[in-house]
Write a protein that holds these residues in place. Structure first.
Motif, short mmCIF file in Angstrom:
data_model
loop_
_atom_site.label_atom_id
_atom_site.label_comp_id
_atom_site.label_asym_id
_atom_site.label_seq_id
_atom_site.Cartn_x
_atom_site.Cartn_y
_atom_site.Cartn_z
N GLN A 270 65.60 2.28 -63.00
CA GLN A 270 65.02 3.19 -63.98
C GLN A 270 65.81 3.13 -65.27
N ARG B 140 61.42 5.59 -67.31
CA ARG B 140 60.44 4.62 -66.84
C ARG B 140 61.02 3.84 -65.67
N ASP B 141 60.12 3.40 -64.79
CA ASP B 141 60.50 2.58 -63.63
C ASP B 141 60.18 1.12 -63.94
N ASP C 156 56.93 -3.08 -66.06
CA ASP C 156 56.96 -1.62 -66.07
C ASP C 156 56.05 -1.14 -64.93
N THR D 268 55.99 2.09 -63.83
CA THR D 268 55.99 3.55 -63.81
C THR D 268 54.67 4.09 -63.27
N GLN E 142 54.10 6.09 -59.91
CA GLN E 142 53.48 7.41 -59.86
C GLN E 142 52.26 7.39 -58.96
#
Length: 893
Positions: free
Chosen positions: A294, A302-303, A322, A324, A328
Motif C-alpha cells: 500500500q 491505494r493498494d 493499482d 485498490t 475493495q
C-alpha cells in the motif's frame, strides 16, 4: 572466375540470416560447400586467369583476341561454376553486355527451375521472360532500379569501379505461386570494354514472411504495451530505476524524477525493503515473483500489486497495477459471502441449493436438517423425490420437476426467474406431515443453472388459522344462537335451529336436547343424519336413570364417551343407546344455578370419535345459551302473568299521580295568589309609611316630636323592606319565567366607565375609589347593559356595606377559553371559604349572619343574571387579605 565466386560468397553471407530462418542445418552445409569451392577456385583457377592475362599483355594481343580469350576462359570455368551453383540456394546468372549494346546470357544455373519454374535454356534464349513474371505492383520499382543501374554502369565503365545492382520484389510463377525475390549483381568491366554481370537471385519469401510476422508481432506488442494501463519499471538488482513506462496509469511523480533514483528514495522504508527482497529472489530463482503493498497518494491510500520477471543481467521488469478497486471489490465480495454464509447458516428458514437439471441437493442449511429430519450427509446428492419429502405427487414442486410438467416449470423459471410463496405439503423423515411456504429462484453456479429454495414451516400457522376459522365459526354460531334467543320467544324454533347448526359444525350424526319435565326426561329438539333413527319425542320414565343422570352431571361438567367399549360398561346402554346405534357420546348439562334443566348431547353413530376440546367448549357454551332460552321461556310465562297485574297497578298509580298533580297545581296557584296579595299589601303599607316619614322629615322638628335620626332610620328600614319585597317578586318571576334579557353587542372597555360614572354618587358617599384596568381592545360580548349594571351595583353595595370606609376597588377583564373573565378586587377584611361558597345561594339567612336577607336576595339575583347570559359567578377570599369577585361572559362567535 575468382570475382564471380567472391561476389556469390558475399551475397550468401548477406542472405544467411534469412536462409537460416528456413533450415539452419541445410544452410550450414551450403556455407561449407561454398567455402570449399572458393578455396579451390582461389588456388587453381586464379593462377590460370592471371597467367592468361599476363600472357595476353606480353604478346600485345588485340582487343578482339582478349575478348575471345575471356570468353574461352569463362567456358573453361563453367563446369566448376555449375558444380558450385548446384549446391547453392537460388539462381546464378552471368550476363555479358557488349559495348555495342547487345546482351547475351553466358550462364544460368539450374536453380531457375525451383525459383522461377523455368528451364535454364529458356532463360538463355530470352532473359526478358523474367520481367513478365514480376508482380504488377513491383514493375515500376523494378524499372526505376534498372534505370539507376544503367547510370551506374556508365559510371562504372568510366571509373573502372564496381557498382552493384540490387532489387527486391515479388513474382508470380506459372503455377500461380507468389514469391519474394531478391536480386543482386555486380558489373565487371572487361579489358575490351564489355561488361560481365555476375548475378545471384534468391528466394526470400520465408524471410519476408518472417519479417511481416515480426512487424505484425511488433505492432501487436507495441499496441499491447501501449494499451496496458499498468506501470512498468526496469529495476537493477540494487534497486535503481533504469526505465519507466506509465502512460494511462495514475502516476503522481514525473518520469524524470523516477529514472536514476533508487527504491529507497521514493518508497516508504518497509515497501522498499520488501521490494528489494522480491527483486533479489526473482534474479536468483529466475521465476516470477508477486508482492502486494500500500502507498499513500493524493487520492488516498491505494493498494498495488507488482509482478517481477527477469529482463536482463541483474535487472528485472516490474509490472505494477493499482488493485485498490479490486481489493475493495474483493473485500465487499468476501463480506457479501460472509453475510450470505451467515444468513444461509443462521436463517430460521430451510434453505437448499439444488441442480435445476435433476433437482439434486448441492447444499442445505441447519434449518433444513432440523425441519426435515435428514442430516446434511443424507440430503446432499439426493433429490427430494428420492428422499420422499413431497406428499402430493400431483401438485408438488419436486414431482413437477420429475414429471412431464418439468419442461413447463423450467421454462417458467427461466422466463420469470423466481417462484414466490407457494404452499406445499411435505413429509419429514419421521413421517410427520407438515406444510411449507416455498419460494425458489434460478441462480447460476459456475455457469450451471441451479435452484435456490427457501422453505418456511407454516404448519403451526396453518393449524392456528384452522383453529381460528373454527373459533370464528363457533363464535358466529354462538352469536347467532344468542341473537335468536334475544330476538325471539319461540322456544321450539330456537332449539331446533340450534341443534341443526351444532350438528353441522361438529359434523356429528345426531345432536339433541332433552329436558326434565315433572321428573321425566324428554327429547324436545333433534337434528339427525337420515341414515340413523330419530329419538325426537323419546321419553325416559326411569326415575333411577334420571337420578343417576343428575348425580353424574353434578360431579362432572361434561360426559365424554369416545369408544363403544366404554358404553358397554354402562348397564343402561342396551336399553337406551344400542337401539339407536350410538358409538360415541358428548353431553353437557343444561343448568341454571343449581337447577338441572336437561342435557345437550351429540352422538356419533358410524364409528368411534375422539372429541376435541373445541367440540366440548362449543357444547358447553351452547348449553348455557339453551339454558337462557329455556329460562327465558319460563320467565316469559311468569311475565305474562305479571303484566296483567302490572297494568292494573300502573293504571291505579297513574290516577293517583294525576290527582297529586292537580293538588300541586292548586297549591302553586294559591302560593302565587298569597305571594302577590301579601306583597301588594306589604308594599302598600310600606310605601304609605315611607311617604308619612318623608313628609315628617321635611317638616322639621317643629312639626313632630320625633328626632330626625329616628325618622331617617325608620325611612331606611322601610326602604330595605321595599327592596326585599321587590327582590322576592323579581326572583319568583325569574324562576317561573326566567330572566328577561335585552342583549346587544357591547365593548366592556367602553361600557364599564359609564357604569362606574352612574354609580359615582354611591361610591363617593361611601368613600370608595375605583381603578378601571379594562382595555377598550377586548372582543365584543352580547350582554344586557342594564342587567350587567345591576350586577356591578349589587357587588359594590355588598363590598361597602360589609367593610369600613376608604375601600379601593380594581376592575379588570381578560379573554379566557371563549369567555371574558371580569374581576373586581378589593382591599377589604375578606371572608371565610364558607361565606364565599354560600354568597350567591338562595337560602334563609341566620339572623346572626353578617349578610342580611335583603342583600342575600340581591346576590342570588346577580347569579341568576350572569347564568342567564351563559356565564358563571363567584368570589375568592381569605380573611384580612381582600376579596376578588369574578364573573364570566361568553364572547360573540
Amino acid at each position: 572466375m575468382f570475382s564471380t565466386l567472391e561476389f556469390i560468397f558475399q551475397r550468401l553471407i548477406v542472405y544467411q540470416p534469412s536462409v537460416g530462418c528456413a533450415n539452419n542445418t541445410h544452410n550450414a552445409k551450403l556455407i561449407l560447400i561454398v567455402l570449399c569451392y572458393l578455396l579451390r577456385a582461389c588456388l587453381n583457377q586464379g593462377n590460370q586467369v592471371n597467367e592468361t592475362v599476363n600472357y595476353g599483355q606480353n604478346q600485345r594481343f588485340t582487343q578482339q583476341t582478349s575478348s575471345q580469350t575471356s570468353l574461352e576462359l569463362h567456358r573453361e570455368t563453367l563446369p566448376l561454376l555449375q558444380k558450385i551453383a548446384a549446391n547453392l540456394p537460388g539462381m546464378i546468372v552471368q550476363l555479358l553486355q557488349r559495348k555495342d549494346g547487345s546482351q547475351s546470357v553466358i550462364y544460368v544455373s539450374s536453380g531457375c527451375r525451383e525459383l522461377y519454374e523455368l528451364e535454364p535454356e529458356s532463360l538463355q534464349g530470352d532473359f526478358q521472360v523474367l520481367r513478365s513474371l514480376i508482380h504488377p505492383q513491383d514493375v515500376q520499382r523494378f524499372a526505376i532500379c534498372a534505370e539507376r543501374s544503367s547510370e551506374a554502369i556508365a559510371v562504372a565503365a568510366a571509373a573502372k569501379t564496381r557498382k552493384s545492382w540490387h532489387w527486391q520484389g515479388r513474382i508470380i510463377t506459372s503455377s500461380g505461386k507468389l514469391k519474394w525475390i531478391e536480386g543482386a549483381s555486380r558489373p565487371e568491366v572487361q579489358p575490351n570494354g564489355d561488361i560481365l554481370w555476375n548475378g545471384l537471385l534468391m528466394d526470400i519469401t520465408d524471410r519476408k514472411q518472417a519479417e511481416e510476422k515480426l512487424r505484425e508481432s511488433g505492432a501487436i506488442y507495441r499496441a499491447i504495451l501501449n494499451a496496458i494501463p499498468d506501470l512498468m519499471f526496469r529495476i537493477s538488482r540494487d534497486g535503481e530505476y533504469l526505465d519507466f513506462k506509465g502512460e494511462g496509469a495514475n502516476v503522481f511523480i514525473p518520469t524524470e524524477e523516477i529514472v536514476g533514483k533508487n527504491l529507497r528514495d521514493l518508497l516508504p522504508a518497509d515497501v522498499a525493503t520488501m521490494s528489494l527482497q522480491a527483486i533479489v529472489k526473482t534474479l536468483d530463482s529466475k521465476t516470477l515473483q508477486t508482492l502486494e503493498y500500500q502507498l499513500p497518494t493524493p487520492l488516498g491510500m491505494r493498494d498495488y500489486e507488482a509482478r517481477l520477471v527477469v529482463s536482463g543481467e541483474n535487472e528485472v521488469l516490474a509490472i505494477v497495477r493499482d488493485i485498490t478497486e479490486s481489493k475493495q471489490a474483493e473485500i465487499a465480495l468476501r463480506q457479501s459471502e460472509e453475510k450470505f454464509s451467515k444468513a444461509f447458516r443462521c436463517s430460521p428458514d430451510a434453505i437448499t441449493i439444488s441442480t435445476l437439471q435433476d433437482g439434486r441437493y448441492i447444499e442445505v442449511n441447519e434449518s433444513f436438517v432440523h425441519l426435515s429430519g435428514y442430516t446434511r450427509e443424507e440430503a446432499i446428492g439426493k433429490t427430494a423425490f428420492e428422499l420422499g419429502i413431497w406428499v402430493n405427487t400431483s401438485d408438488s414442486f419436486a414431482t413437477a420437476v420429475q414429471s412431464a410438467d418439468r419442461t413447463r416449470l423450467v421454462q417458467a423459471l427461466r422466463e420469470e426467474g423466481v417462484i414466490r410463496n407457494q404452499e406445499f405439503e411435505f413429509r419429514k423423515k419421521s413421517g410427520e406431515i407438515c406444510i411449507a411456504l416455498v419460494s425458489a429462484e434460478l441462480i447460476y453456479l459456475d455457469g450451471v443453472p441451479c435452484l435456490l429454495s427457501v422453505s418456511s414451516d407454516i404448519t403451526s400457522r396453518k393449524q392456528a388459522e384452522a383453529q381460528l376459522r373454527l373459533r370464528a365459526a363457533r363464535d358466529s354460531l354462538l352469536t347467532q344462537t344468542l341473537a335468536r334467543i334475544h330476538g325471539s320467544l319461540n322456544l321450539d324454533q330456537i332449539l331446533h335451529t340450534t341443534v341443526n347448526e351444532v350438528r353441522q359444525f361438529l359434523q356429528a350424526d345426531r345432536v339433541c336436547i332433552g329436558i326434565v319435565d315433572n321428573g321425566q326426561g324428554k327429547v324436545i329438539a333433534e337434528s339427525v343424519d337420515p341414515n340413523y333413527p330419530s329419538i325426537l319425542g323419546w321419553v325416559v320414565n326411569d326415575d333411577e336413570y334420571m337420578q343417576e343422570l343428575r348425580e353424574f352431571f353434578s360431579q362432572n361438567p361434561v360426559c365424554v364417551i369416545q369408544d363403544p367399549m366404554e358404553l358397554l360398561s354402562c348397564p343402561k346402554y342396551s336399553l337406551y343407546y344400542e337401539p339407536y346405534q350410538i358409538k360415541a357420546v358428548l353431553g353437557v348439562p343444561i343448568t341454571v344455578g343449581d337447577e338441572f334443566l336437561g342435557v345437550l348431547v351429540a352422538h356419533q353413530c358410524k364409528s368411534w370419535r375422539s372429541w376435541q376440546s373445541m367440540d366440548i367448549d362449543l357444547l358447553v357454551q351452547i348449553s348455557s345459551q339453551v339454558a337462557i332460552a329455556i329460562q327465558q321461556a319460563q320467565l316469559y310465562q311468569k311475565l305474562a302473568q305479571l303484566n296483567a297485574n302490572l297494568e292494573r297497578q300502573v293504571q291505579e298509580r297513574t290516577a293517583q299521580l294525576h290527582h297529586k298533580m292537580q293538588e300541586l297545581q292548586e297549591l302553586t296557584r294559591l302560593k302565587e295568589v298569597v305571594l302577590h296579595t301579601v306583597s301588594h299589601d306589604l308594599r302598600t303599607s310600606v310605601m304609605g309609611t315611607l311617604m308619612v316619614l318623608q313628609n315628617l322629615l321635611q317638616q322639621g322638628k317643629r312639626d313632630t316630636q320625633l328626632p330626625r335620626t329616628i325618622l331617617q332610620r325608620m325611612i331606611q328600614g322601610n326602604e330595605r323592606q321595599m327592596a326585599m319585597i321587590n327582590s322576592l317578586l323579581e326572583i319568583n318571576c325569574s324562576e317561573n319565567q326566567g330572566i328577561i334579557l335585552n342583549q346587544k353587542l357591547v365593548n366592556l372597555g367602553t361600557l364599564m366607565p359609564k357604569i362606574i360614572q352612574d354609580l359615582q354618587s354611591m361610591l363617593s358617599q361611601n368613600q370608595v375609589t375605583v381603578t378601571n384596568l379594562i382595555s377598550p381592545d377586548l372582543p365584543l360580548v352580547m350582554v344586557d347593559s342594564t342587567q350587567l349594571q345591576r350586577v356591578i351595583e349589587n357587588i359594590f353595595t355588598y363590598i361597602w356595606q360589609h367593610n369600613p370606609p376608604g375601600l379601593h376597588l380594581i376592575l379588570d377583564a381578560t379573554p379566557e377559553a371563549g369567555m371574558i373573565r371580569c374581576t373586581i378586587a378589593d382591599n377589604s377584611v375578606g371572608m371565610s371559604q364558607l361565606e364565599c361558597d354560600r354568597l350567591f345561594d338562595l337560602d334563609v339567612r341566620d339572623p346572626r349572619d353578617r349578610i342580611s336577607t335583603a342583600m342575600g336576595l340581591k346576590m342570588y339575583l346577580c347569579s341568576q343574571i350572569i347564568t342567564a347570559h351563559g356565564g358563571e359567578i363567584g368570589v375568592t377570599s381569605q380573611p384580612e387579605t381582600g376579596s376578588t369577585f369574578w364573573f364570566t361572559l361568553p364572547l360573540e362567535i
